[in-house]
Enzyme design. Structure first.
Site, PDB file in Angstrom:
ATOM      1  CE  LYS A   1       0.614  -7.921   0.001  1.00  0.00           C
ATOM      2  NZ  LYS A   1       1.292  -7.575   1.172  1.00  0.00           N
TER       3      LYS A   1
ATOM      4  NE  ARG B   1       0.261  -3.406  -9.263  1.00  0.00           N
ATOM      5  CZ  ARG B   1       0.905  -3.606 -10.206  1.00  0.00           C
ATOM      6  NH1 ARG B   1       2.053  -4.457 -10.161  1.00  0.00           N
ATOM      7  NH2 ARG B   1       0.581  -3.170 -11.294  1.00  0.00           N
TER       8      ARG B   1
ATOM      9  NE  ARG C   1       5.176   2.322   0.388  1.00  0.00           N
ATOM     10  CZ  ARG C   1       5.693   1.070   0.878  1.00  0.00           C
ATOM     11  NH1 ARG C   1       6.678   0.547   0.037  1.00  0.00           N
ATOM     12  NH2 ARG C   1       5.322   0.448   1.602  1.00  0.00           N
TER      13      ARG C   1
ATOM     14  CD  GLU D   1       5.292  -6.940   1.341  1.00  0.00           C
ATOM     15  OE1 GLU D   1       6.249  -6.631   1.317  1.00  0.00           O
ATOM     16  OE2 GLU D   1       4.301  -7.077   0.379  1.00  0.00           O
TER      17      GLU D   1
ATOM     18  CG  ASN E   1       9.729  -4.573   2.901  1.00  0.00           C
ATOM     19  OD1 ASN E   1       9.872  -5.025   1.878  1.00  0.00           O
ATOM     20  ND2 ASN E   1       8.603  -4.225   3.527  1.00  0.00           N
TER      21      ASN E   1
ATOM     22  NE  ARG F   1       8.942  -0.149   3.622  1.00  0.00           N
ATOM     23  CZ  ARG F   1       9.287  -0.532   2.455  1.00  0.00           C
ATOM     24  NH1 ARG F   1      10.413  -0.146   2.038  1.00  0.00           N
ATOM     25  NH2 ARG F   1       8.964  -1.355   1.749  1.00  0.00           N
TER      26      ARG F   1
ATOM     27  CG  ASP G   1       5.733  -2.282   3.448  1.00  0.00           C
ATOM     28  OD1 ASP G   1       6.624  -1.117   3.617  1.00  0.00           O
ATOM     29  OD2 ASP G   1       5.789  -3.117   2.390  1.00  0.00           O
TER      30      ASP G   1
ATOM     31  CE  LYS H   1       5.699  -9.753  -0.412  1.00  0.00           C
ATOM     32  NZ  LYS H   1       7.020  -9.587  -0.733  1.00  0.00           N
TER      33      LYS H   1
END
Length: 325
Positions: free
Chosen positions: A165, A238, A230, A286, A288, A215, A278, A130
Site C-alpha cells: 500500500k 480490496r 466491507r 489502518e 483513519n 470499519r 480498520d 498506515k
C-alpha cells in the site's frame, strides 16, 4: 430555559458538488449540525491562508437538504478570521501530501487562538494512517515500512502472499497483492517504491478479508458498538466501497472491542476525536484520522446516531471552553 449555544462550524472538505450524499459522512455530520441550528462555514483547502500570522479563509455560508439533485445552496461568501469560528472540521480526503500538511499549519494557528479543530492538526501530521498502527503492533499482522525493493522481496519470500500500500492514499487506490506465484513482483516493487525512493507499507495477506474489512468508528475515545464490514467482490483483493466492496453492518466482536478499548484512550489523548479503525479478522490494519467514512451505512441499518454523538461531543467541548473564559 435553553442555554444551548448556536455554534459557528467550519468545515474543510473536497468540493461539495461532487459528493454522493447517500454515503458521504461529511454531509451527514453537517446535516446534523444544521438540525441543531448551527451555522455552517464551508471551505476547501485553497480557501484558507495565513496573513501576518493570522489564519483566514474565504468561506461560503451553506444550507443543506437531502435532495439528490440539489443538496446545497450557497447563501453568502465572505472572508473571515478563522479564530472567529467555534470549531473547524478538517475533512479533506487524502492524498496526504505537502499541501495537506501546510493546511494543518494554518489550522494550528486558529487552534492556538481557541478554535476547536477536529482532528487536532499536530496529530494529523504525526499519526499517518498506515504507519500509526506500528504503535500498536500487538494487534497487527506482520508489517514492513520500507523503500527497499530487496527488503520487500525478502518479506514476500517469507510470507508468499503480501499486500503493498502507499502511505498517503485512500479508497483502495494503488493497492497491490503479490501471491506465491510472484507474478509482476519486480514491477510492483519498483512502482510502489519509485525505484527505492519512496516508502510504502507491506503486510502479510490476511485471508479473513473474505469476511470483511471492518470499519470501527471512534467518537471522542468511545467505540461505536456497530461496525461496517466491507466485503470484497469476487476476484477482488480490496474491500473498499470505492472499488465495489459490499457493506454489512455488524456488532463488534470480542477482539474488536479489545483493540478499540485499548486504542481509543490514546487517540483521545492525542486530540483525535473522530477516527476509523480498520480491522481484518483480529488484526488492526489502518487508523483513519483524516476523513473517516461509513457513518451513513451504519446509521441506515441501526438505531444509532453517530453524527449525534459527534455533535454532542463538540457542543460539550465548546461549552467547557467558554466556561473558562
Amino acid at each position: 430555559m435553553n442555554d444551548k449555544k448556536d455554534l459557528k462550524i467550519g468545515i474543510v472538505m473536497d468540493p461539495i458538488e461532487s459528493i454522493n450524499i447517500k454515503k458521504d459522512s461529511s454531509f451527514a455530520i453537517l446535516i446534523e449540525a444544521q438540525k441543531r441550528n448551527h451555522t455552517i462555514y464551508y471551505m476547501q483547502t485553497n480557501d484558507i491562508y495565513l496573513h501576518n500570522g493570522e489564519g483566514h479563509a474565504r468561506i461560503q455560508l451553506i444550507k443543506l437538504k437531502k435532495n439528490k439533485v440539489q443538496w446545497f445552496d450557497f447563501i453568502e461568501e465572505k472572508n473571515i478570521l478563522l479564530r472567529d469560528l467555534d470549531v473547524i472540521l478538517m475533512r479533506k480526503d487524502p492524498p496526504f501530501n505537502t499541501e495537506f500538511i501546510y493546511a494543518t499549519y494554518i489550522l494550528e494557528r486558529a487552534e492556538e487562538q481557541g478554535v476547536l479543530i477536529i482532528n487536532k492538526p499536530q496529530s494529523l501530521r504525526d499519526c499517518n494512517e498506515k504507519i500509526f498502527i506500528s504503535w500498536f503492533s500487538q494487534f497487527t499482522t506482520d508489517t514492513l515500512i520500507t523503500n527497499s525493493t530487496s527488503r520487500i522481496y525478502n518479506f514476500w519470500k517469507k510470507h508468499k502472499d503480501v499486500i503493498l500500500k502507499p502511505l498517503d492514499g485512500m479508497g483502495g487506490k494503488n493497492i497491490f497483492r503479490i501471491t506465491k506465484t510472484g507474478l509482476n513482483c519486480s514491477v510492483i516493487m519498483e512502482n510502489m517504491t519509485n525505484y527505492g525512493k519512496k516508502y510504502c507499507m507491506v503486510q502479510k495477506y490476511l485471508p479473513k478479508i473474505k469476511y470483511g474489512d471492518k470499519r470501527i468508528l471512534i467518537v471522542n475515545g468511545k467505540p461505536v458498538p456497530w461496525c461496517l464490514a466491507r466485503i470484497p467482490i469476487m476476484g477482488e483483493t480490496r474491500a473498499n466501497l470505492a472499488v465495489g466492496g459490499k457493506g454489512k453492518v455488524q456488532s463488534l466482536s470480542k477482539t474488536d472491542w479489545e483493540i478499540s478499548n485499548y486504542v481509543s484512550p490514546i487517540l483521545k489523548k492525542r486530540g483525535l476525536i473522530f477516527v476509523g479503525l480498520d480491522v481484518i479478522g483480529n488484526k488492526l490494519t489502518e487508523i483513519n484520522v483524516t476523513s473517516p467514512t461509513c457513518i451513513c451505512e451504519i446509521e441506515s441499518k441501526k438505531n444509532i446516531s453517530i453524527t449525534g454523538m459527534l455533535l454532542d461531543c463538540i457542543e460539550k467541548k465548546i461549552k467547557k471552553r467558554d466556561a473558562k473564559k
